[in-house]
Scaffold this motif. Structure first.
Motif, short mmCIF file in Angstrom:
data_model
loop_
_atom_site.label_atom_id
_atom_site.label_comp_id
_atom_site.label_asym_id
_atom_site.label_seq_id
_atom_site.Cartn_x
_atom_site.Cartn_y
_atom_site.Cartn_z
N UNK A 144 53.89 -84.59 -33.44
CA UNK A 144 54.13 -85.11 -32.35
C UNK A 144 55.47 -85.06 -31.84
N UNK A 145 56.40 -85.40 -33.02
CA UNK A 145 57.76 -85.32 -32.89
C UNK A 145 58.41 -83.86 -32.59
N UNK A 146 57.89 -83.01 -33.37
CA UNK A 146 58.29 -81.53 -33.32
C UNK A 146 57.92 -81.12 -32.02
N UNK A 147 56.54 -81.58 -31.36
CA UNK A 147 56.26 -81.16 -29.87
C UNK A 147 57.12 -81.70 -28.63
N UNK A 148 57.39 -82.99 -29.21
CA UNK A 148 58.67 -83.58 -28.11
C UNK A 148 59.88 -82.89 -28.19
N UNK A 149 60.43 -82.47 -29.38
CA UNK A 149 61.59 -81.85 -29.54
C UNK A 149 61.62 -80.58 -28.86
N UNK A 150 60.52 -79.73 -28.79
CA UNK A 150 60.09 -78.67 -28.30
C UNK A 150 60.44 -78.83 -26.61
N UNK A 155 61.34 -75.77 -23.81
CA UNK A 155 60.55 -74.81 -24.23
C UNK A 155 59.07 -75.01 -23.72
N UNK A 156 58.23 -74.21 -22.93
CA UNK A 156 57.02 -74.60 -22.49
C UNK A 156 55.92 -74.32 -23.42
N UNK A 161 49.46 -74.33 -28.20
CA UNK A 161 50.03 -75.36 -28.78
C UNK A 161 49.14 -76.56 -28.66
N UNK A 162 48.69 -76.79 -27.39
CA UNK A 162 47.78 -78.08 -27.30
C UNK A 162 46.53 -77.81 -28.16
N UNK A 163 45.93 -76.84 -28.37
CA UNK A 163 44.83 -76.63 -28.98
C UNK A 163 44.99 -77.07 -30.46
N UNK A 187 47.76 -82.02 -17.00
CA UNK A 187 48.87 -82.47 -15.76
C UNK A 187 49.94 -81.57 -15.87
N UNK A 188 50.12 -80.73 -16.88
CA UNK A 188 51.41 -79.89 -16.67
C UNK A 188 51.16 -78.50 -16.39
#
Length: 497
Positions: A144-150, A155-156, A161-163, A187-188
């Motif tokens: 989740x941290x890597x996702x937040x950094x992205x 970066x969209x 990614x969500x899967x 929501x995005x």
């Protein structure tokens, strides 16, 4: 190829000198055909002649080495291309993908940092690779941290990614956060595709909420947001079977066929396995016939399910026929199939057939597991065949297999009920006269006999003798001496082990 190489060598000798395009053609051909030694040879020759490799050349040879199982060469070439500034995002992503598949997380995150410091901006594929590896390790906080950094770098994320995150949360038994990811995705304005929906359906099934997955699939089909697939129905059928809801699995199977979706081998295998385990052999065999009528061949898992079902019904004639059929199909029985057959013959008291299968397993190079040995030893002790049971126990120990509570119970009960103490004691003394050291199994039998006869001093004396001879008493020894379990059928307590 021979003519091409002759022309290359002629160019070297007579001119014109091979250029980058010449080398690229040969490197690409060797890489695609798996001859990485030749590909590396020409890559090195290219550098020796002062011809600068292109990004395409470097990427081709690095991918080829990774695919061909030569990671050391790939890493060396990657480091060289990275240090020289040749590596681009595609080369870096290939290396990131390999590092993540090997679960080299620290190296992968380090490479992400190096890419940024060199001005090679990681893209969504780069981050997806790292998140996938972290999810496989159940490290969802860091994923989740890597996702937040992205997101912080603008970066969209993609639907993939969500899967990845949804799948990771379900595998980590965290349904709540899986749904939060879904809400964030919708929501995005990211379109939820069929892969993501299937990830949810599969996750719910694995999570033990197959009914919820079935309802979700029905709603998606009704709202025309999802085209039902064989894969999704397979997840639902397998989920119901694992939950013991065989009737619901059958209903899902019928719904699947009614919607015009053809079942595949996985579908039939799941159905046959569930039906067999619930003593519905007639329906399982009907599934087998339906499968064969559609031209689908049974795989080893399907045969295993049917054989196990027949064995549990003590129908060894049908089990044996299926076993012969799978051999005729060119399939190799696995340990699970052999164990089912051995167990079936043990129940019928046909230890000759069971031992014959054990010997075939060894000839086929299969490693017997604890279940195999427990079944065989139980059957032999019930026949009073102490010597062969002892030999198998020794074989098991040599193979490094550690006995569990079930094995200990089998041995204690078998020794006390089925093997005359006089016979064991005579063999024990004969072995000592011949200067042959009895194994732990035999010592346990003699200790149990003395304990049963009330000869406590002799029993504890043999325990000490075992230690003097360098033998290590096992759980059976301690259960006899500490708890006096020489004729009781109750399970052995964990504390005594």
């Amino acid at each position: 190829l021979g003519s091409a190489l002759d022309m290359f060598h002629k160019m070297e000798a007579e001119g014109p000198s091979p250029n980058r395009v010449t080398f690229s053609v040969l490197i690409e051909w060797f890489s695609k055909n798996g001859d990485m030694e030749k590909a590396v040879e020409f890559y090195k020759k290219m550098e020796e002649l002062g011809v600068t490799p292109s990004v395409f050349d470097a990427h081709s040879i690095i991918r080829g080495c990774l695919k061909d199982g030569k990671p050391e060469a790939a890493v060396k070439l990657f480091d060289e291309s990275f240090d020289s500034g040749l590596a681009n995002i595609f080369i870096c992503n290939s290396m990131l993908s390999w590092l993540c598949k090997q679960e080299k997380i620290d190296e992968a995150t380090d490479l992400l940092s190096k890419m940024e410091s060199r001005g090679i901006e990681p893209n969504v594929i780069s981050y997806n690779n790292v998140m996938f590896a972290l999810c496989r390790r159940n490290n969802m906080d860091l994923a989740r941290t890597v996702f937040s950094n992205m997101l912080g770098k603008g970066i969209k994320p993609s639907s993939h990614t969500y899967s990845i995150l949804v799948d990771g949360y379900f595998k980590n038994h965290d349904e709540e956060n899986a749904w939060k990811v879904y809400e964030q995705m919708t929501s995005s304005s990211i379109e939820v595709n069929e892969v993501t929906y299937h990830t949810f359906i599969n996750g719910l099934c694995k999570f033990g909420k197959t009914s919820k997955a079935r309802d979700m699939l029905a709603n998606l089909i009704k709202e025309k947001r999802f085209c039902s697939s064989c894969m999704s129905y397979n997840s639902i059928i397998d989920g119901f079977i694992k939950e013991g809801e065989v009737d619901s699995a059958v209903a899902a199977y019928r719904e699947m066929c009614g919607n015009g979706i053809s079942p595949n081998v996985v579908t039939y295998t799941s159905m046959m396995d569930g039906l067999c385990k619930n003593n519905r052999m007639d329906q399982a065999l009907e599934m087998r016939n339906e499968m064969e009528n559609k031209g689908l061949k049974l795989d080893i898992t399907a045969y295993g399910a049917l054989i196990d079902g027949c064995c549990k019904k003590r129908n060894m004639e049908s089990a044996s026929a299926l076993f012969s059929q799978l051999l005729e199909e060119g399939l190799n029985p696995n340990v699970a199939v052999y164990n089912s057959m051995i167990s079936g013959y043990r129940y019928l008291g046909n230890m000759g057939a069971a031992l014959g299968l054990h010997e075939k397993m060894l000839r086929d190079g299969l490693r017997c597991d604890l279940f195999t040995y427990t079944t065989l030893i139980d059957g032999l002790l019930k026949e009073g065949n102490f010597i062969l049971a002892s030999n198998l126990y020794t074989e098991m120990q040599v193979a490094g297999i550690v006995a569990d509570e079930i094995m200990y119970t089998v041995i204690v009960n078998g020794l006390s009920k089925n093997v005359p103490f006089v016979e064991v004691a005579e063999m024990f003394e004969e072995m000592k006269k011949k200067d042959v050291t009895p194994n732990v199994f035999i010592y346990n039998a003699v200790i149990a006999g003395h304990f049963r006869e009330g000869n406590m001093d002799e029993a504890f004396g043999l325990h000490d003798e075992m230690l003097d001879k360098g033998l290590i008493p096992d759980g059976v020894t301690f259960d006899i001496l500490v708890n006096g379990k020489v004729g009781k059928s109750q399970p052995i307590g964990v504390a005594s082990l």
